[in-house]
Design a protein around this motif. Sequence first.
Motif, PDB file in Angstrom:
ATOM      1  N   PHE A  23       0.828  -1.196   0.000  1.00  0.00           N
ATOM      2  CA  PHE A  23       0.000   0.000   0.000  1.00  0.00           C
ATOM      3  C   PHE A  23       0.866   1.251   0.000  1.00  0.00           C
ATOM      4  CE2 PHE A  23      -1.836   3.487   2.446  1.00  0.00           C
ATOM      5  CZ  PHE A  23      -2.924   3.800   1.640  1.00  0.00           C
ATOM      6  N   VAL A  24       1.893   1.272   0.851  1.00  0.00           N
ATOM      7  CA  VAL A  24       2.777   2.439   0.946  1.00  0.00           C
ATOM      8  C   VAL A  24       3.471   2.691  -0.388  1.00  0.00           C
ATOM      9  CG1 VAL A  24       4.877   3.348   2.047  1.00  0.00           C
ATOM     10  CG2 VAL A  24       3.097   2.281   3.437  1.00  0.00           C
ATOM     11  N   VAL A  25       4.006   1.649  -1.007  1.00  0.00           N
ATOM     12  CA  VAL A  25       4.695   1.802  -2.290  1.00  0.00           C
ATOM     13  C   VAL A  25       3.732   2.316  -3.356  1.00  0.00           C
ATOM     14  CG1 VAL A  25       5.862   0.572  -4.167  1.00  0.00           C
ATOM     15  CG2 VAL A  25       6.441   0.066  -1.795  1.00  0.00           C
ATOM     16  N   GLN A  26       2.554   1.692  -3.465  1.00  0.00           N
ATOM     17  CA  GLN A  26       1.579   2.106  -4.482  1.00  0.00           C
ATOM     18  C   GLN A  26       1.130   3.541  -4.270  1.00  0.00           C
ATOM     19  OE1 GLN A  26      -1.545  -0.791  -4.297  1.00  0.00           O
ATOM     20  NE2 GLN A  26      -0.305  -2.406  -5.241  1.00  0.00           N
ATOM     21  N   ARG A  27       0.839   3.905  -3.042  1.00  0.00           N
ATOM     22  CA  ARG A  27       0.376   5.264  -2.740  1.00  0.00           C
ATOM     23  C   ARG A  27       1.475   6.289  -3.039  1.00  0.00           C
ATOM     24  NH1 ARG A  27      -3.896   8.555  -2.624  1.00  0.00           N
ATOM     25  NH2 ARG A  27      -3.630  10.133  -1.039  1.00  0.00           N
ATOM     26  N   ARG A  28       2.717   5.963  -2.681  1.00  0.00           N
ATOM     27  CA  ARG A  28       3.846   6.855  -2.951  1.00  0.00           C
ATOM     28  C   ARG A  28       3.999   7.085  -4.444  1.00  0.00           C
ATOM     29  NH1 ARG A  28       9.049   5.979  -4.181  1.00  0.00           N
ATOM     30  NH2 ARG A  28       9.050   3.787  -3.648  1.00  0.00           N
ATOM     31  N   THR A  34       9.205  10.364  -3.894  1.00  0.00           N
ATOM     32  CA  THR A  34      10.335   9.457  -3.695  1.00  0.00           C
ATOM     33  C   THR A  34      10.328   9.001  -2.245  1.00  0.00           C
ATOM     34  OG1 THR A  34      11.853  11.211  -3.014  1.00  0.00           O
ATOM     35  CG2 THR A  34      11.698  10.744  -5.400  1.00  0.00           C
ATOM     36  N   GLN A  35      11.155   8.012  -1.945  1.00  0.00           N
ATOM     37  CA  GLN A  35      11.286   7.572  -0.558  1.00  0.00           C
ATOM     38  C   GLN A  35      11.807   8.710   0.310  1.00  0.00           C
ATOM     39  OE1 GLN A  35      13.751   4.076  -1.008  1.00  0.00           O
ATOM     40  NE2 GLN A  35      11.964   2.720  -0.973  1.00  0.00           N
ATOM     41  N   LEU A  36      12.699   9.531  -0.237  1.00  0.00           N
ATOM     42  CA  LEU A  36      13.221  10.675   0.502  1.00  0.00           C
ATOM     43  C   LEU A  36      12.116  11.679   0.793  1.00  0.00           C
ATOM     44  CD1 LEU A  36      15.578  12.214   1.737  1.00  0.00           C
ATOM     45  CD2 LEU A  36      16.074  13.140  -0.539  1.00  0.00           C
ATOM     46  N   ASP A  37      11.237  11.908  -0.177  1.00  0.00           N
ATOM     47  CA  ASP A  37      10.103  12.812   0.036  1.00  0.00           C
ATOM     48  C   ASP A  37       9.240  12.327   1.191  1.00  0.00           C
ATOM     49  OD1 ASP A  37      10.838  14.401  -2.167  1.00  0.00           O
ATOM     50  OD2 ASP A  37       9.544  13.266  -3.545  1.00  0.00           O
ATOM     51  N   VAL A  46      15.160   7.799   5.858  1.00  0.00           N
ATOM     52  CA  VAL A  46      14.920   7.115   4.580  1.00  0.00           C
ATOM     53  C   VAL A  46      15.006   5.608   4.790  1.00  0.00           C
ATOM     54  CG1 VAL A  46      15.747   6.794   2.210  1.00  0.00           C
ATOM     55  CG2 VAL A  46      15.785   9.056   3.239  1.00  0.00           C
ATOM     56  N   SER A  47      15.908   5.157   5.644  1.00  0.00           N
ATOM     57  CA  SER A  47      16.022   3.709   5.888  1.00  0.00           C
ATOM     58  C   SER A  47      14.747   3.166   6.520  1.00  0.00           C
ATOM     59  CB  SER A  47      17.240   3.391   6.759  1.00  0.00           C
ATOM     60  OG  SER A  47      17.113   3.960   8.032  1.00  0.00           O
ATOM     61  N   THR A  48      14.059   3.981   7.323  1.00  0.00           N
ATOM     62  CA  THR A  48      12.778   3.550   7.894  1.00  0.00           C
ATOM     63  C   THR A  48      11.757   3.350   6.789  1.00  0.00           C
ATOM     64  OG1 THR A  48      13.186   4.643  10.009  1.00  0.00           O
ATOM     65  CG2 THR A  48      10.882   4.212   9.432  1.00  0.00           C
ATOM     66  N   VAL A  49      11.680   4.289   5.861  1.00  0.00           N
ATOM     67  CA  VAL A  49      10.743   4.169   4.735  1.00  0.00           C
ATOM     68  C   VAL A  49      11.088   2.946   3.904  1.00  0.00           C
ATOM     69  CG1 VAL A  49       9.874   5.259   2.628  1.00  0.00           C
ATOM     70  CG2 VAL A  49      10.280   6.651   4.675  1.00  0.00           C
ATOM     71  N   ARG A  50      12.364   2.735   3.630  1.00  0.00           N
ATOM     72  CA  ARG A  50      12.787   1.556   2.847  1.00  0.00           C
ATOM     73  C   ARG A  50      12.386   0.259   3.541  1.00  0.00           C
ATOM     74  NH1 ARG A  50      18.544   4.115   1.708  1.00  0.00           N
ATOM     75  NH2 ARG A  50      17.996   5.355  -0.110  1.00  0.00           N
ATOM     76  N   ASN A  51      12.614   0.194   4.848  1.00  0.00           N
ATOM     77  CA  ASN A  51      12.273  -1.023   5.593  1.00  0.00           C
ATOM     78  C   ASN A  51      10.769  -1.249   5.642  1.00  0.00           C
ATOM     79  OD1 ASN A  51      14.882  -1.907   6.211  1.00  0.00           O
ATOM     80  ND2 ASN A  51      15.003  -0.575   7.984  1.00  0.00           N
ATOM     81  N   VAL A  52       9.992  -0.184   5.796  1.00  0.00           N
ATOM     82  CA  VAL A  52       8.527  -0.309   5.791  1.00  0.00           C
ATOM     83  C   VAL A  52       8.072  -0.817   4.430  1.00  0.00           C
ATOM     84  CG1 VAL A  52       6.369   0.994   5.830  1.00  0.00           C
ATOM     85  CG2 VAL A  52       8.080   1.377   7.602  1.00  0.00           C
ATOM     86  N   GLU A  53       8.607  -0.220   3.351  1.00  0.00           N
ATOM     87  CA  GLU A  53       8.202  -0.630   2.003  1.00  0.00           C
ATOM     88  C   GLU A  53       8.630  -2.052   1.669  1.00  0.00           C
ATOM     89  OE1 GLU A  53       9.322   2.159  -1.006  1.00  0.00           O
ATOM     90  OE2 GLU A  53       7.904   3.666  -0.294  1.00  0.00           O
ATOM     91  N   ALA A  54       9.687  -2.513   2.290  1.00  0.00           N
ATOM     92  CA  ALA A  54      10.146  -3.881   2.054  1.00  0.00           C
ATOM     93  C   ALA A  54       9.401  -4.883   2.935  1.00  0.00           C
ATOM     94  CB  ALA A  54      11.648  -3.981   2.303  1.00  0.00           C
ATOM     95  N   VAL A  67       3.829   7.973   8.483  1.00  0.00           N
ATOM     96  CA  VAL A  67       3.942   7.592   7.065  1.00  0.00           C
ATOM     97  C   VAL A  67       2.592   7.741   6.383  1.00  0.00           C
ATOM     98  CG1 VAL A  67       4.368   5.648   5.498  1.00  0.00           C
ATOM     99  CG2 VAL A  67       5.959   6.108   7.388  1.00  0.00           C
ATOM    100  N   LEU A  68       1.534   7.272   7.018  1.00  0.00           N
ATOM    101  CA  LEU A  68       0.196   7.414   6.431  1.00  0.00           C
ATOM    102  C   LEU A  68      -0.161   8.880   6.239  1.00  0.00           C
ATOM    103  CD1 LEU A  68      -1.807   4.646   8.302  1.00  0.00           C
ATOM    104  CD2 LEU A  68      -1.159   4.680   5.882  1.00  0.00           C
ATOM    105  N   ASN A  69       0.129   9.723   7.218  1.00  0.00           N
ATOM    106  CA  ASN A  69      -0.149  11.144   7.112  1.00  0.00           C
ATOM    107  C   ASN A  69       0.635  11.761   5.959  1.00  0.00           C
ATOM    108  OD1 ASN A  69      -1.385  13.604   8.061  1.00  0.00           O
ATOM    109  ND2 ASN A  69       0.650  14.186   8.777  1.00  0.00           N
ATOM    110  N   ALA A  70       1.887  11.375   5.806  1.00  0.00           N
ATOM    111  CA  ALA A  70       2.713  11.883   4.708  1.00  0.00           C
ATOM    112  C   ALA A  70       2.129  11.502   3.345  1.00  0.00           C
ATOM    113  CB  ALA A  70       4.141  11.353   4.831  1.00  0.00           C
ATOM    114  N   LEU A  71       1.421  10.374   3.314  1.00  0.00           N
ATOM    115  CA  LEU A  71       0.822   9.890   2.067  1.00  0.00           C
ATOM    116  C   LEU A  71      -0.629  10.337   1.912  1.00  0.00           C
ATOM    117  CD1 LEU A  71       2.274   6.272   2.154  1.00  0.00           C
ATOM    118  CD2 LEU A  71       3.046   8.180   0.724  1.00  0.00           C
ATOM    119  N   GLY A  72      -1.085  11.184   2.818  1.00  0.00           N
ATOM    120  CA  GLY A  72      -2.460  11.677   2.737  1.00  0.00           C
ATOM    121  C   GLY A  72      -3.494  10.615   3.064  1.00  0.00           C
TER     122      GLY A  72
END
Length: 101
Positions: A23-28, A34-37, A46-54, A67-72
């Motif tokens: 869900f996080v990858v698709q929404r992003r 980007t993961q940095l965004d 960024v490593s937290t985002v990478r680990n969540v997406e993996a 993360v959810l808030n960042a993705l709206g």
Amino acid sequence: MTRPQPRRRTRADVGPLTEFAEFVVQRRHVLGLTQLDVADLADVSVSTVRNVEAGRVSPTLEVTLRVLNALGATLVGMPQASAELLPRDAVDLGKARGVRR
């Protein structure tokens, strides 16, 4: 006496972490971020985002909400009967992979 091997999840196993990661990858991607965004917007590394997406880590509730808030998006907990009334674009991570309401 032999020690039993720890139980490991295979890549084919799908669970809440895998579904949340997808869900996080698709929404992003939909948002063109980007993961940095996402890391900057969520105030996490960024490593937290990478680990969540993996799907490698089980993020804390705080990280999940950031993360959810960042993705709206938002996290909602409710009885299943009430969940049936959610809009069609709501995602139920407890259902089969890729299924949307």
